[in-house]
Enzyme design. Sequence first.
Site, short mmCIF file in Angstrom:
data_model
loop_
_atom_site.label_atom_id
_atom_site.label_comp_id
_atom_site.label_asym_id
_atom_site.label_seq_id
_atom_site.Cartn_x
_atom_site.Cartn_y
_atom_site.Cartn_z
N PRO A 13 0.78 -1.23 0.00
CG PRO A 13 -0.40 -1.36 1.96
CD PRO A 13 0.85 -1.81 1.33
CD GLU A 14 5.30 2.59 -2.35
OE1 GLU A 14 5.52 3.64 -2.98
OE2 GLU A 14 6.07 1.63 -2.36
#
Length: 271
Positions: A2-3
């Site tokens: 999760p960026e």
Amino acid sequence: MPELPEVETTVRGLRPVLEGRRLTRVEPRRADLRHAIPADLRQRLTGAVVTQLGRRAKYGLIDTDRGDTLIFHLGMSGRWRIDPAEIGKHDHLLLETEAGHRLALNDPRRFGSLDLLQTERLEDFPAFKALGPEPLGPELTIAYLAQKLDGRTAPIKLLLLDQRVIAGLGNIYVCEALNLARINPRKPGGGLSSIALQRLIEAIPKVLTAAIDAGGSTLRDYARPDGELGYFSSQFRVYGREGEKCPYDGGTIRRQVDGGRSTFWCPKCQR
DNA sequence: CCGACAACCTGACGGC
DNA sequence: TGCCGTCAGGTTGTCG
């Protein structure tokens, strides 16, 4: 993984099952992730209608018609599962909608977080106060970045990971953007030429948008948010590709450790 | 102000 | 098969 692109992909995947839907069941399955889950979360969300989903940096935002916003952060290992066959031991929050969908926030390492704020007080959320501009928004300009990096001796890679400089970049996309911009990750932030800055300011949105587009197609294929590294990794220029060829000039990609985290880069074009 | 480093937590993988 | 070490997308706090 999760960026920013993964959170954006997640939000887009959640919209069809959440937006305009009433939450008939809200069940936190433990008291905390990275920090405590609000004790009144179930009471405030049960029966509410989700009006809108959004994103700020790496945070997902779920607004309800009761004036509350559920803020989720996926940490290192978080993801939402839609209509899972069964509930797993790392499913920490369950949501059920009137339409019959079931959602589970799954996060094995529990570096993620859940917060609930009044929508109109969102700016008061401590984590939002220090955030820099969105990399896909109009505020990220050369002038801003030049001013922000001026005089800084820290490596540009570390400065780009600092959410106060730009909000939403993480280890993967910083490596990717620096390669696309042909900048040495260890170059002092304040020492970048204006040409290099120009390339960087173009590379960042380019890399993020490409990842979001890839996530979008992944979503259509899989019909649910999913943070698996594998889906995007085939498009990475350098990340995880030690020993392979740089797509720009064929240089051999190297891995080095900076600040305890892996950096992948091409010594030939990133000088 | 800055940088270095540890801590939080679980799972996957490679080597033996 | 199993044990051990290493590594992983992030953030935050402490220390010098």
